[in-house]
Scaffold this active site. Structure first.
Site, PDB file in Angstrom:
ATOM      1  N   SER A 265       0.840  -1.185   0.000  1.00 53.75           N
ATOM      2  CA  SER A 265       0.000   0.000   0.000  1.00 53.75           C
ATOM      3  C   SER A 265       0.881   1.243   0.000  1.00 53.75           C
ATOM      4  O   SER A 265       2.094   1.154   0.047  1.00 53.75           O
ATOM      5  CB  SER A 265      -0.915   0.006   1.215  1.00 53.75           C
ATOM      6  OG  SER A 265      -0.138   0.246   2.375  1.00 53.75           O
ATOM      7  N   LYS A 266       0.210   2.377  -0.024  1.00 57.14           N
ATOM      8  CA  LYS A 266       0.942   3.642  -0.159  1.00 57.14           C
ATOM      9  C   LYS A 266       2.007   3.843   0.915  1.00 57.14           C
ATOM     10  O   LYS A 266       3.028   4.470   0.670  1.00 57.14           O
ATOM     11  CB  LYS A 266      -0.042   4.810  -0.138  1.00 57.14           C
ATOM     12  CG  LYS A 266      -0.659   5.040  -1.499  1.00 57.14           C
ATOM     13  CD  LYS A 266      -1.569   6.241  -1.498  1.00 57.14           C
ATOM     14  CE  LYS A 266      -2.487   6.211  -2.696  1.00 57.14           C
ATOM     15  NZ  LYS A 266      -3.883   6.413  -2.363  1.00 57.14           N
ATOM     16  N   ARG A 267       1.753   3.301   2.101  1.00 53.26           N
ATOM     17  CA  ARG A 267       2.743   3.573   3.138  1.00 53.26           C
ATOM     18  C   ARG A 267       4.042   2.800   2.907  1.00 53.26           C
ATOM     19  O   ARG A 267       5.023   2.994   3.603  1.00 53.26           O
ATOM     20  CB  ARG A 267       2.161   3.295   4.524  1.00 53.26           C
ATOM     21  CG  ARG A 267       1.823   1.899   4.770  1.00 53.26           C
ATOM     22  CD  ARG A 267       0.960   1.668   5.998  1.00 53.26           C
ATOM     23  NE  ARG A 267       0.501   0.307   5.966  1.00 53.26           N
ATOM     24  CZ  ARG A 267       1.296  -0.727   6.228  1.00 53.26           C
ATOM     25  NH1 ARG A 267       2.534  -0.527   6.598  1.00 53.26           N
ATOM     26  NH2 ARG A 267       0.847  -1.949   6.118  1.00 53.26           N
ATOM     27  N   GLY A 269       5.550   3.141   0.115  1.00 53.85           N
ATOM     28  CA  GLY A 269       6.223   3.933  -0.917  1.00 53.85           C
ATOM     29  C   GLY A 269       5.354   3.999  -2.157  1.00 53.85           C
ATOM     30  O   GLY A 269       4.138   3.869  -2.068  1.00 53.85           O
TER      31      GLY A 269
END
Length: 514
Positions: A265-267, A269
């Site tokens: 997921s976005k966290r 990167g």
RNA sequence: GGCGCUAUCGUCUAGGGGUUAGGACGUGAGAUUCUCAAUCUUAAAACCCGGGUUCGAUUCCCGGUAGCGCUACCA
């Protein structure tokens, strides 16, 4: 279904940016189709009207095209172009009437039934199942409703959902990457096909239902998608069976995870294709990496593939069933590999946008350097020199910073630099250098520079690192960087371009003055 | 809780009843270079656990464990 040419589809919902996981699914679909001479279909799952946005569909098409993928049926290959193919429409929002028609048929044939249970009633059932540690399934209560009772409910305007009747036989399907898979019918229970409403046409059909109808009507032969759909598949198989349709082959692809083994997921990167593009990754690197994430060449050794090579080598049978962790290091390695192979014009064109805001004085337009600009040749040398130092193109401006912005004070302040400069020989070397600069006129060629270094070496007895390190700091503010033979002419020529770049002599004098 | 999927170096993977368990990224060392990057050479590094089958299991079977997914009138 007499046509034996494989037909596959990629069916994203335009509710966000194209994620690498979905991009890999699209790629595998495309590779499979191209490998066997089949048809690749793009279908837009925009039934979630609240979250679907037209801009995401436009971006999706751009991203797929950027990766080098095209499709034979579906929306046009560019925005505004008409749909292609004779199995459309290819947007689910345009197919609502088709779904309603099929629901009527299921009801008429007795394979589905109206369920008048309220959410509250179902909640009670579920709570009991949890308390008894049993499976949370629907009891099938409304199956037994007599037609008189149904009529009464309908007349009273009671909302109903439509449920599929699940038989007693296990639900089986074949999976190209997992082999045969089987689910007990009881574990599936009668799924909702159409959400509650007071009429069938007003009811919104559920995802699993519309997907199955679309796949069947579009004559999809191989459903290649993420393995989060494995548990949905028995329900879909039951729908195929209820309509008397042939169940297709499936290929469920493993999930892509982050370093912590959670879904990427976005966290973790960058995760969306457009972000990678904006960071200066090459599409061939991303495609190559994604292909390797869950699939390997037959020889077990080859790592680099062009799209064309992939279409020849790819096979679903060699896809791994286990989840894979997204490895940015390996992606970077592939990107560096393709950056090295990239021809100069393309690297230049791709690199320039990253300097647009960094060096506003450059004679740049969005398309690149102004034709005939004297910046052009110099810039090419700059990029070539810096390219081996970056993983992706957006790192270029940082690497180029010592050339554009020379700051002696902060160069001295840097801890590592300070340690190098603190050595007695460093001061001697720089004093000698400054003395030569003072009496020098004209450009500093690599030959002139080499001459100085030779003289200083002879005069002071300082050599090797102790000689070159301080000089490099005085010149660029950093103790590492490209070879002097190329760096010096680049700086000297750069100083003549009116970009505010300081020449060699100016640098040394300013550094000495701090 | 129920059901399902998965399990080889840190990571991506190859392999498969008997192998020195192969490759790549990353990491360490060396070569080269003023340095860093690149490049080349090289090293360390793995079959989840327990049973069974077998002369022999990392490989086949069963169980366990762990991770993940589904369990929605989300997609």
């Amino acid at each position: 279904m007499t046509d034996t040419t494989p037909r596959v589809r990629f069916a994203p919902s335009p509710t966000g940016l194209l994620h690498v996981g979905n991009a890999r699914t699209a790629l595998y679909n495309w590779l499979f189709a191209r490998r066997v001479g089949g048809t690749f279909i793009l279908r837009i799952e925009d039934t979630d009207l609240e979250r679907s946005e037209a801009r995401y569909e436009t971006q999706l098409i751009k991203d797929l095209r950027w990766l080098g993928l095209d499709w034979d049926e579906g929306p046009g290959l560019a925005a505004g172009e008409p749909e292609m193919g004779s199995f459309g429409p290819y947007r689910q929002s345009k197919r609502l009437a088709i779904y309603a028609e099929h629901t009527e048929r299921l009801l008429a044939e007795g394979n589905a039934y109206r369920c008048f249970c309220t959410t509250e009633e179902l909640e009670v059932e579920r709570a009991r199942a949890v308390a008894e540690h049993g499976p949370q399934v629907y009891s099938g209560r409304c199956r037994a409703l007599q037609s008189a009772e149904i009529e009464k409910n309908l007349a009273a305007g009671k909302p109903f959902s439509v449920r599929l009747k699940i038989g007693t036989e296990p639900l089986r399907f074949h999976d190209l990457v997992h082999g045969p898979v089987e689910f007990a019918a009881e574990a599936v229970s009668d799924p909702i096909l159409v959400r509650s409403a007071t009429s069938i046409s007003a009811g919104v059909p559920v995802y699993n239902y519309v997907v199955t109808i679309d796949d069947a009507l579009m004559q999809i032969t191989h459903v290649i998608r993420g393995d989060d759909h494995i548990s949905n598949t028995p329900r879909q198989v039951a729908i195929y069976q209820a309509f008397g349709w042939k169940v297709p082959e499936f290929a469920h692809l493993s999930t892509i995870l982050g370093a912590d083994r959670e879904r990427l997921s976005k966290r973790h990167g960058a995760t969306s294709i457009s972000t990678f593009r904006k960071m200066g990754y090459l599409p061939e690197a991303l495609v190559n990496y994604l292909a390797l994430l869950g699939w390997g060449a037959e020889d077990g050794k080859t790592e680099t593939f062009t799209l064309e090579e992939l279409t020849r080598a790819f096979s679903l049978e060699r896809v791994t069933p286990s989840p894979a962790i997204f490895d940015f290091d390996k992606l970077n390695w592939l990107n560096r590999h393709y950056l090295k192979e990239c021809n100069t014009d393309r690297v230049l064109a791709l690199s320039l946008p990253f300097f647009l805001n960094e060096v506003p004085q450059l004679h740049l337009t969005k398309e690149g350097l102004v034709a005939g600009s004297r910046h052009s040749e110099w810039f090419e040398r700059l990029i070539q020199l810096l390219l081996p130092y970056v993983d992706h193109l957006d790192q270029l401006p940082v690497k180029a910073a010592p050339i554009f912005a020379f700051d002696p004070a902060s160069a001295r302040a840097n801890e590592e630099n300070a340690a190098i400069l603190a050595v007695g020989s460093a001061r001697t070397v720089l004093t000698e250098l400054a003395a030569r600069v003072r009496v020098h006129s004209g450009p500093v060629t690599p030959e002139v520079f080499k001459g100085w270094m030779k003289e200083i070496k002879a005069a002071t007895g300082v050599k090797g690192e102790e000689l070159f390190h301080p000089v490099r700091i005085a010149l660029t503010g950093a103790h590492s960087g490209p070879v002097f033979d190329k760096l010096i002419p680049l700086i000297e020529d750069g100083a003549t371009l009116g970009l505010g770049i300081l020449g060699i002599c100016d640098r040394i004098e300013r550094f000495a003055g701090v």
